[in-house]
Design a protein around this motif. Structure first.
Motif, PDB file in Angstrom:
ATOM      1  N   TRP A  27      -4.353   6.825  -4.835  1.00  0.00           N
ATOM      2  CA  TRP A  27      -4.802   8.201  -4.949  1.00  0.00           C
ATOM      3  C   TRP A  27      -4.792   8.873  -3.583  1.00  0.00           C
ATOM      4  O   TRP A  27      -5.048   8.231  -2.556  1.00  0.00           O
ATOM      5  CB  TRP A  27      -6.232   8.243  -5.485  1.00  0.00           C
ATOM      6  N   GLY A  28      -4.528  10.182  -3.604  1.00  0.00           N
ATOM      7  CA  GLY A  28      -4.719  10.973  -2.408  1.00  0.00           C
ATOM      8  C   GLY A  28      -6.148  11.464  -2.314  1.00  0.00           C
ATOM      9  O   GLY A  28      -6.972  11.191  -3.193  1.00  0.00           O
ATOM     10  N   GLN A  29      -6.441  12.207  -1.250  1.00  0.00           N
ATOM     11  CA  GLN A  29      -7.789  12.707  -1.019  1.00  0.00           C
ATOM     12  C   GLN A  29      -8.079  14.010  -1.757  1.00  0.00           C
ATOM     13  O   GLN A  29      -9.245  14.395  -1.876  1.00  0.00           O
ATOM     14  CB  GLN A  29      -8.009  12.917   0.484  1.00  0.00           C
ATOM     15  N   GLN A  43       0.826  -1.197   0.000  1.00  0.00           N
ATOM     16  CA  GLN A  43       0.000   0.000   0.000  1.00  0.00           C
ATOM     17  C   GLN A  43       0.864   1.253   0.000  1.00  0.00           C
ATOM     18  O   GLN A  43       1.943   1.276   0.582  1.00  0.00           O
ATOM     19  CB  GLN A  43      -0.891   0.014   1.250  1.00  0.00           C
ATOM     20  N   VAL A  44       0.375   2.257  -0.667  1.00  0.00           N
ATOM     21  CA  VAL A  44       0.998   3.580  -0.657  1.00  0.00           C
ATOM     22  C   VAL A  44      -0.058   4.576  -0.220  1.00  0.00           C
ATOM     23  O   VAL A  44      -1.166   4.593  -0.752  1.00  0.00           O
ATOM     24  CB  VAL A  44       1.528   3.958  -2.055  1.00  0.00           C
ATOM     25  N   GLN A  45       0.285   5.389   0.752  1.00  0.00           N
ATOM     26  CA  GLN A  45      -0.613   6.444   1.202  1.00  0.00           C
ATOM     27  C   GLN A  45      -0.105   7.772   0.651  1.00  0.00           C
ATOM     28  O   GLN A  45       1.102   8.063   0.739  1.00  0.00           O
ATOM     29  CB  GLN A  45      -0.679   6.505   2.727  1.00  0.00           C
ATOM     30  N   LEU A  46      -1.020   8.556   0.111  1.00  0.00           N
ATOM     31  CA  LEU A  46      -0.682   9.842  -0.494  1.00  0.00           C
ATOM     32  C   LEU A  46      -1.476  10.950   0.181  1.00  0.00           C
ATOM     33  O   LEU A  46      -2.704  10.827   0.327  1.00  0.00           O
ATOM     34  CB  LEU A  46      -0.994   9.826  -1.987  1.00  0.00           C
ATOM     35  N   VAL A  47      -0.794  12.010   0.571  1.00  0.00           N
ATOM     36  CA  VAL A  47      -1.455  13.143   1.220  1.00  0.00           C
ATOM     37  C   VAL A  47      -1.033  14.426   0.523  1.00  0.00           C
ATOM     38  O   VAL A  47       0.149  14.793   0.559  1.00  0.00           O
ATOM     39  CB  VAL A  47      -1.111  13.212   2.712  1.00  0.00           C
ATOM     40  N   GLU A  48      -2.012  15.091  -0.079  1.00  0.00           N
ATOM     41  CA  GLU A  48      -1.739  16.355  -0.769  1.00  0.00           C
ATOM     42  C   GLU A  48      -1.867  17.527   0.196  1.00  0.00           C
ATOM     43  O   GLU A  48      -2.619  17.466   1.166  1.00  0.00           O
ATOM     44  CB  GLU A  48      -2.724  16.573  -1.918  1.00  0.00           C
ATOM     45  N   SER A  49      -1.157  18.608  -0.123  1.00  0.00           N
ATOM     46  CA  SER A  49      -1.279  19.847   0.634  1.00  0.00           C
ATOM     47  C   SER A  49      -0.901  21.006  -0.273  1.00  0.00           C
ATOM     48  O   SER A  49      -0.294  20.810  -1.332  1.00  0.00           O
ATOM     49  CB  SER A  49      -0.384  19.825   1.873  1.00  0.00           C
ATOM     50  N   LEU A  75       1.893  22.794  -4.890  1.00  0.00           N
ATOM     51  CA  LEU A  75       1.250  21.666  -4.233  1.00  0.00           C
ATOM     52  C   LEU A  75       2.292  20.619  -3.907  1.00  0.00           C
ATOM     53  O   LEU A  75       3.256  20.428  -4.654  1.00  0.00           O
ATOM     54  CB  LEU A  75       0.175  21.059  -5.140  1.00  0.00           C
ATOM     55  N   SER A  76       2.077  19.962  -2.791  1.00  0.00           N
ATOM     56  CA  SER A  76       2.954  18.867  -2.378  1.00  0.00           C
ATOM     57  C   SER A  76       2.132  17.614  -2.172  1.00  0.00           C
ATOM     58  O   SER A  76       0.955  17.683  -1.785  1.00  0.00           O
ATOM     59  CB  SER A  76       3.674  19.218  -1.067  1.00  0.00           C
ATOM     60  N   CYS A  77       2.743  16.486  -2.413  1.00  0.00           N
ATOM     61  CA  CYS A  77       2.108  15.189  -2.169  1.00  0.00           C
ATOM     62  C   CYS A  77       3.126  14.311  -1.456  1.00  0.00           C
ATOM     63  O   CYS A  77       4.140  13.930  -2.050  1.00  0.00           O
ATOM     64  CB  CYS A  77       1.659  14.550  -3.465  1.00  0.00           C
ATOM     65  N   ALA A  78       2.852  14.030  -0.203  1.00  0.00           N
ATOM     66  CA  ALA A  78       3.748  13.204   0.595  1.00  0.00           C
ATOM     67  C   ALA A  78       3.293  11.753   0.539  1.00  0.00           C
ATOM     68  O   ALA A  78       2.109  11.459   0.766  1.00  0.00           O
ATOM     69  CB  ALA A  78       3.764  13.690   2.038  1.00  0.00           C
ATOM     70  N   ALA A  79       4.225  10.869   0.247  1.00  0.00           N
ATOM     71  CA  ALA A  79       3.911   9.445   0.125  1.00  0.00           C
ATOM     72  C   ALA A  79       4.507   8.671   1.282  1.00  0.00           C
ATOM     73  O   ALA A  79       5.577   9.000   1.786  1.00  0.00           O
ATOM     74  CB  ALA A  79       4.453   8.912  -1.199  1.00  0.00           C
ATOM     75  N   SER A  80       3.803   7.639   1.687  1.00  0.00           N
ATOM     76  CA  SER A  80       4.318   6.734   2.713  1.00  0.00           C
ATOM     77  C   SER A  80       3.891   5.324   2.351  1.00  0.00           C
ATOM     78  O   SER A  80       2.970   5.113   1.556  1.00  0.00           O
ATOM     79  CB  SER A  80       3.799   7.108   4.096  1.00  0.00           C
TER      80      SER A  80
END
Length: 123
Positions: A113-115, A1-7, A20-25
């Motif tokens: 996908w991120g939110q 799994q990859v989690q993506l969080v945009e900001s 815009l940034s997208c941090a992946a974990s």
């Protein structure tokens, strides 16, 4: 799994800039090709920009070419979208997406996908 969080999304005046940034974990970020999509109200989700794991030959939609720049920092597990000369028609929710495959033009090509983050450009 990859989690993506945009900001980074916010209200900005036409002609302004945003990053815009997208941090992946999760799994190894450098194994994935990354993209930014956007979806305006009542419209389909469209590809804005794409960058592969090597950061070569980025792709841009015609509507943003010359104004937007996609980049990534594999050491920080982050992909960026620098948006300059913003226009009201850039108003949309911007989504970060990751794919382990070689295809990249369609939503179905992406595994994660991120939110989303809202970008609003006022005239």
């Amino acid at each position: 799994q990859v989690q993506l969080v945009e900001s980074g999304g916010r209200l900005v005046q036409a002609g302004g800039s945003l990053r815009l940034s997208c941090a992946a974990s999760g799994r190894t970020f450098s194994n994935y090709n990354m993209a930014w999509f956007r979806q305006a109200p009542g419209k389909e989700r469209d590809l804005v920009a794409f960058i592969n794991w090597r950061s070569d030959s980025p792709y841009y939609a015609d509507s943003v070419k010359g104004r937007f720049t996609i980049s990534r920092d594999n050491a920080k597990n982050t992909v960026y979208l620098q948006m300059n000369s913003l226009k009201p028609e850039d108003t949309a929710v911007y989504y970060c997406a990751a794919t382990s495959g070689g295809l990249y033009r369609g939503q179905r090509d992406y595994n994660y996908w991120g939110q989303g983050t809202q970008v609003t450009v006022s005239s």
